[in-house]
Write a protein that holds these residues in place. Structure first.
Motif, PDB file in Angstrom:
ATOM      1  N   GLY A  66       0.816  -1.214   0.000  1.00  0.00           N
ATOM      2  CA  GLY A  66       0.000   0.000   0.000  1.00  0.00           C
ATOM      3  C   GLY A  66       0.846   1.257   0.000  1.00  0.00           C
ATOM      4  N   LYS A  67       1.922   1.243   0.772  1.00  0.00           N
ATOM      5  CA  LYS A  67       2.809   2.412   0.792  1.00  0.00           C
ATOM      6  C   LYS A  67       3.494   2.615  -0.562  1.00  0.00           C
ATOM      7  CE  LYS A  67       3.795   1.945   5.740  1.00  0.00           C
ATOM      8  NZ  LYS A  67       4.840   1.678   6.755  1.00  0.00           N
ATOM      9  N   MET A  68       3.917   1.525  -1.176  1.00  0.00           N
ATOM     10  CA  MET A  68       4.549   1.640  -2.494  1.00  0.00           C
ATOM     11  C   MET A  68       3.564   2.182  -3.529  1.00  0.00           C
ATOM     12  SD  MET A  68       6.812  -1.863  -2.677  1.00  0.00           S
ATOM     13  CE  MET A  68       7.297  -1.488  -4.360  1.00  0.00           C
ATOM     14  N   LYS A  69       2.311   1.717  -3.469  1.00  0.00           N
ATOM     15  CA  LYS A  69       1.327   2.220  -4.424  1.00  0.00           C
ATOM     16  C   LYS A  69       1.075   3.709  -4.232  1.00  0.00           C
ATOM     17  CE  LYS A  69      -3.274   1.303  -6.233  1.00  0.00           C
ATOM     18  NZ  LYS A  69      -4.487   0.471  -6.164  1.00  0.00           N
ATOM     19  N   MET A 125       8.388   7.090 -10.613  1.00  0.00           N
ATOM     20  CA  MET A 125       9.010   6.005  -9.874  1.00  0.00           C
ATOM     21  C   MET A 125       8.433   4.642 -10.237  1.00  0.00           C
ATOM     22  SD  MET A 125       9.398   7.629  -6.049  1.00  0.00           S
ATOM     23  CE  MET A 125      10.278   6.184  -5.504  1.00  0.00           C
ATOM     24  N   GLY A 126       7.230   4.594 -10.760  1.00  0.00           N
ATOM     25  CA  GLY A 126       6.639   3.314 -11.147  1.00  0.00           C
ATOM     26  C   GLY A 126       5.158   3.440 -11.423  1.00  0.00           C
ATOM     27  N   ASP A 127       4.599   2.383 -11.986  1.00  0.00           N
ATOM     28  CA  ASP A 127       3.184   2.348 -12.324  1.00  0.00           C
ATOM     29  C   ASP A 127       2.410   1.733 -11.168  1.00  0.00           C
ATOM     30  OD1 ASP A 127       0.752   2.360 -13.520  1.00  0.00           O
ATOM     31  OD2 ASP A 127       1.179   0.720 -14.929  1.00  0.00           O
ATOM     32  N   PRO A 128       1.433   2.457 -10.575  1.00  0.00           N
ATOM     33  CA  PRO A 128       0.655   1.878  -9.462  1.00  0.00           C
ATOM     34  C   PRO A 128      -0.115   0.632  -9.869  1.00  0.00           C
ATOM     35  CG  PRO A 128       0.354   4.266  -9.589  1.00  0.00           C
ATOM     36  CD  PRO A 128       1.060   3.858 -10.843  1.00  0.00           C
ATOM     37  N   ALA A 129      -0.546   0.575 -11.146  1.00  0.00           N
ATOM     38  CA  ALA A 129      -1.333  -0.585 -11.578  1.00  0.00           C
ATOM     39  C   ALA A 129      -0.517  -1.877 -11.554  1.00  0.00           C
ATOM     40  CB  ALA A 129      -1.881  -0.336 -12.984  1.00  0.00           C
ATOM     41  N   SER A 130       0.823  -1.754 -11.616  1.00  0.00           N
ATOM     42  CA  SER A 130       1.645  -2.956 -11.625  1.00  0.00           C
ATOM     43  C   SER A 130       1.619  -3.691 -10.291  1.00  0.00           C
ATOM     44  CB  SER A 130       3.096  -2.587 -11.970  1.00  0.00           C
ATOM     45  OG  SER A 130       3.639  -1.719 -10.985  1.00  0.00           O
ATOM     46  N   LEU A 131       1.153  -3.000  -9.239  1.00  0.00           N
ATOM     47  CA  LEU A 131       1.087  -3.624  -7.918  1.00  0.00           C
ATOM     48  C   LEU A 131      -0.266  -4.236  -7.625  1.00  0.00           C
ATOM     49  CD1 LEU A 131       2.902  -0.848  -5.813  1.00  0.00           C
ATOM     50  CD2 LEU A 131       3.893  -2.930  -6.759  1.00  0.00           C
ATOM     51  N   SER A 183      -9.000   1.094   6.914  1.00  0.00           N
ATOM     52  CA  SER A 183      -9.983   2.176   6.865  1.00  0.00           C
ATOM     53  C   SER A 183      -9.679   3.157   5.741  1.00  0.00           C
ATOM     54  CB  SER A 183     -10.011   2.896   8.211  1.00  0.00           C
ATOM     55  OG  SER A 183      -8.742   3.443   8.485  1.00  0.00           O
ATOM     56  N   HIS A 184      -8.386   3.191   5.320  1.00  0.00           N
ATOM     57  CA  HIS A 184      -7.995   4.084   4.225  1.00  0.00           C
ATOM     58  C   HIS A 184      -7.867   3.367   2.903  1.00  0.00           C
ATOM     59  CE1 HIS A 184      -7.232   7.320   7.068  1.00  0.00           C
ATOM     60  NE2 HIS A 184      -6.545   6.464   7.809  1.00  0.00           N
ATOM     61  N   SER A 185      -7.949   2.022   2.905  1.00  0.00           N
ATOM     62  CA  SER A 185      -7.720   1.274   1.669  1.00  0.00           C
ATOM     63  C   SER A 185      -8.952   1.347   0.777  1.00  0.00           C
ATOM     64  CB  SER A 185      -7.392  -0.177   1.997  1.00  0.00           C
ATOM     65  OG  SER A 185      -8.470  -0.766   2.683  1.00  0.00           O
ATOM     66  N   PHE A 186      -8.739   1.264  -0.501  1.00  0.00           N
ATOM     67  CA  PHE A 186      -9.837   1.296  -1.465  1.00  0.00           C
ATOM     68  C   PHE A 186      -9.397   0.551  -2.696  1.00  0.00           C
ATOM     69  CE2 PHE A 186      -7.268   5.035  -1.777  1.00  0.00           C
ATOM     70  CZ  PHE A 186      -6.925   5.092  -3.105  1.00  0.00           C
ATOM     71  N   ILE A 219      -5.070  -2.845  -1.176  1.00  0.00           N
ATOM     72  CA  ILE A 219      -4.981  -2.343   0.200  1.00  0.00           C
ATOM     73  C   ILE A 219      -3.672  -1.596   0.362  1.00  0.00           C
ATOM     74  CG2 ILE A 219      -4.930  -3.049   2.618  1.00  0.00           C
ATOM     75  CD1 ILE A 219      -6.409  -5.544   1.821  1.00  0.00           C
ATOM     76  N   TYR A 220      -3.768  -0.390   0.839  1.00  0.00           N
ATOM     77  CA  TYR A 220      -2.546   0.356   1.127  1.00  0.00           C
ATOM     78  C   TYR A 220      -2.882   1.491   2.072  1.00  0.00           C
ATOM     79  CZ  TYR A 220      -4.166   3.933  -2.116  1.00  0.00           C
ATOM     80  OH  TYR A 220      -4.887   4.891  -2.727  1.00  0.00           O
ATOM     81  N   ALA A 221      -1.930   2.180   2.577  1.00  0.00           N
ATOM     82  CA  ALA A 221      -2.100   3.288   3.513  1.00  0.00           C
ATOM     83  C   ALA A 221      -1.246   4.460   3.074  1.00  0.00           C
ATOM     84  CB  ALA A 221      -1.735   2.864   4.926  1.00  0.00           C
ATOM     85  N   GLU A 222      -1.688   5.668   3.405  1.00  0.00           N
ATOM     86  CA  GLU A 222      -0.923   6.859   3.066  1.00  0.00           C
ATOM     87  C   GLU A 222       0.231   7.013   4.044  1.00  0.00           C
ATOM     88  OE1 GLU A 222      -3.499  10.157   3.080  1.00  0.00           O
ATOM     89  OE2 GLU A 222      -4.666   9.519   1.345  1.00  0.00           O
ATOM     90  N   PHE A 223       1.282   7.572   3.531  1.00  0.00           N
ATOM     91  CA  PHE A 223       2.445   7.814   4.372  1.00  0.00           C
ATOM     92  C   PHE A 223       3.293   8.867   3.685  1.00  0.00           C
ATOM     93  CE2 PHE A 223       5.901   5.610   2.124  1.00  0.00           C
ATOM     94  CZ  PHE A 223       5.144   5.086   1.088  1.00  0.00           C
TER      95      PHE A 223
END
Length: 618
Positions: free
Chosen positions: A437-440, A449-455, A505-508, A536-540
């Motif tokens: 989630g953090k990487m996305k 830095m990268g494509d979010p869809a690849s994760l 709670s933050h994942s979507f 699933i991921y979280a902001e950071f």
């Protein structure tokens, strides 16, 4: 004092002495070689001995290593294996530092001795050649002088002879003068040869040979000094490994002191405690009153008649009695209980299975045994020896997923262990999901830095694994509750869920729909059910790597260890240590021979478990 001065005339003695010294070196080298062979054979036999008595993987002996006396024996075998390694090290060092070095030095000494003896031989041959020339000139001078003397006497005799003519007299005198002149030349030559020989002889005995003898003396003294060093190395080589051998022997003694008979007894109880109650008293059955047996034909009471308390333990009282052991074969009759495994399908002969068995037939059977036929356990042995018929089929309990084939106490332990394993796997998936989630989030903020869809694939797979593990967690928790105790894993599971709520709670998902948190009992809430394809991921913040490092540093050490040997730590992932250094243990040895430790400055890495003495916190 030196050989050239005091042993100037003992060439043969010096020759034999130097040869004897070289032979002594050869003899010592051969002695050390045979000693190394003994050490190598000894080490090989020790290794074979430890290998012979080490339990094979998966064997019964390996399973008994949980007892301290068995584990101490394995520790002794490991120490003896290390001891054998030190014996091999002694043999290797002796071969390298003594045998090879002395053999090489011996060849140099042989060449040097040969050179010196060759020089002495040449000098002696030169002196002998001069002496031969002197002797030849001396004999010639002697011969010519006699001839001259004879010629002089003949001339004098001729001169006194009255019958001799003047010509004869002159001829005789000329002959005498010629012989005298030749004799004088031979005399001068003899004198010159004598002077030459005396000079060479003086050079030979006062310069050449003393110098050669002194060189041989120096060579022999160097040989003795080198041989003495070999003698010292013979002792120092073994002294060098004596501290390590002493630690091996200390390890053997420590293995003996680590044996705890009380803990072994407790471990045996914990491993084999069944949880069954002891058989109750037998009821009096008054046949004179015509009262039928209380138990029906379908109960376990019809399987036999008790023969006394000794039969409850079997004929061999030294062997423990266990209801479902291999020797206690249950052979029910057609009217007796159905097999303890999954009930068979209904058939016209047997009729539908009794609903009393429900979901767990083993629990029902055990309750029936405790209530009705506690004193009739001996009947199982009797039936075990009976002749089998198609109606009497021996059916042993089948291994089930809920460990229902085990006694109550063992079942609770196995379920608790399974819950612990699932909890660890779930924690790994939770950590991986957080990292993805953090990487996305980073990829979305910084597309370069990268494509979010690849994760997405990895995120979906992790979510599926988490759902599967939570389902297994619920299933085994229900079985553990049914067995009578939830255990500490319930708390661990609640902790895992609380950890995941912050980022769930933050994942979507990719469509922007949010996941709803799980209810405390592990079931989904009614508002929404998370889909396995949702990410699933979280902001950071941008420095999430530093945060992860800080989180890793928060892991509390589980004990301390003291380095027994130096370790360079040259491989990737390892850490160097010095003998006597105290480190904190972060992670125990998982069976691969490596332990994860941490220094006071925060540096972490892996070290060999056998290089340290570990003391875990209780």
């Amino acid at each position: 004092m030196d050989w050239g001065t005091d042993l100037w005339d003992q060439y043969d003695i010096i020759d034999k002495h130097t040869q004897s010294g070289l032979e002594l070196v050869e003899k010592y080298v051969k002695f050390v070689k045979e000693r190394t062979e003994i050490e190598q054979n000894y080490a090989k036999q020790l290794r074979n001995l430890t290998k012979k008595y080490n339990p094979k993987r998966g064997s019964k002996e390996e399973q008994e290593c949980r007892f301290s006396n068995h584990q101490s024996f394995l520790d002794i075998l490991n120490e003896m294996n290390d001891y054998a390694g030190q014996r091999e090290l002694i043999a290797e060092n002796m071969m390298m530092n003594i045998c090879i070095e002395l053999t090489k030095y011996l060849q140099e000494l042989k060449m040097e001795r040969k050179t010196h003896l060759s020089e002495a031989k040449k000098a002696q041959q030169s002196l002998e050649s001069t002496y031969k020339q002197l002797d030849s000139s001396k004999k010639r001078f002697e011969r010519e002088w006699r001839e001259a003397d004879k010629a002089a006497q003949y001339a004098e005799k001729t001169d006194q002879d009255i019958n001799a003519t003047k010509a004869d007299v002159e001829k005789a005198k000329q002959q005498a003068n010629m012989r005298t002149h030749i004799a004088e030349e031979c005399k001068n030559d003899y004198a010159a040869q004598l002077q030459k020989y005396n000079k060479e002889q003086s050079q030979f005995y006062f310069s050449d040979m003393p110098l050669i003898f002194n060189k041989l003396q120096d060579m022999d003294e160097r040989r003795v000094r080198k041989l003495a060093q070999g003698y010292v190395l013979f002792s120092d080589t073994e002294k060098h490994v004596i501290p390590i051998i002493g630690k091996c022997l200390e390890g053997v003694a420590k293995a003996g002191t680590n044996v705890n008979e009380r803990n072994d007894s407790i471990a045996l109880i914990e491993q084999y405690k069944s949880g069954f109650e002891r058989p109750g008293d037998l009821d009096f059955e008054d046949y004179s009153q015509g009262i039928n047996r209380a138990s029906s034909d379908s109960s376990l009471g019809t399987l036999g008649t008790p023969k006394g308390p000794l039969e409850l333990l079997g004929k061999n009282r030294s062997k423990p009695f266990w209801l479902f052991s291999k020797k206690s074969k249950l052979s029910p009759s057609p009217s007796s209980l159905t097999p303890l495994s999954t009930p068979p399908a209904p058939s016209p002969a047997n009729g539908p299975p009794s609903p009393k068995f429900g979901r767990d037939p083993l629990s029902y059977c055990l309750k029936e045994i405790n209530k009705t036929v506690k004193p009739r356990i001996s009947s199982f042995r009797t039936l075990g020896r009976s002749r089998l018929t198609p109606e009497r089929i021996i059916v042993m309990p089948t291994v089930t997923e809920d460990f229902g084939h085990l006694p109550p106490e063992q079942r609770r332990k196995r379920l608790q262990q399974k819950l612990d394993d699932i909890g660890k796997e779930l924690q790994k998936e939770v950590d991986q999901s957080e990292a993805l989630g953090k990487m996305k989030d980073v990829y979305e903020k910084n597309p370069q830095m990268g494509d979010p869809a690849s994760l997405s694939t990895q995120i979906n797979q992790t979510a599926q694994n988490m759902e599967r593990l939570r389902g297994e967690l619920n299933k085994y928790e229900s079985w553990l509750t049914e067995a009578g105790r939830r255990g500490d894993t319930m708390l661990r599971r609640d902790t895992l869920r609380e950890d995941t709520l912050s980022y769930r709670s933050h994942s979507f998902n990719d469509n922007g729909s949010t996941h709803e948190p799980y209810s405390p009992d592990g079931a989904h809430t009614d508002e929404g059910t998370p889909d396995s394809s949702q990410a699933i991921y979280a902001e950071f913040d941008d420095d999430f790597e530093e945060e992860e490092e800080e989180e890793e540093e928060l892991v509390a050490p589980i004990g301390q260890c003291t380095a027994m040997y130096n370790f360079p730590g040259a491989s990737e992932g390892t850490i160097a240590m010095q003998e006597g250094e105290v480190l904190s243990v972060v992670e125990e040895d998982k069976g691969d021979g490596w332990t994860r430790v941490r220094r006071a400055n925060g540096n972490e890495g892996y070290i060999p478990t056998s290089y340290v003495s570990i003391s875990l916190s209780k």
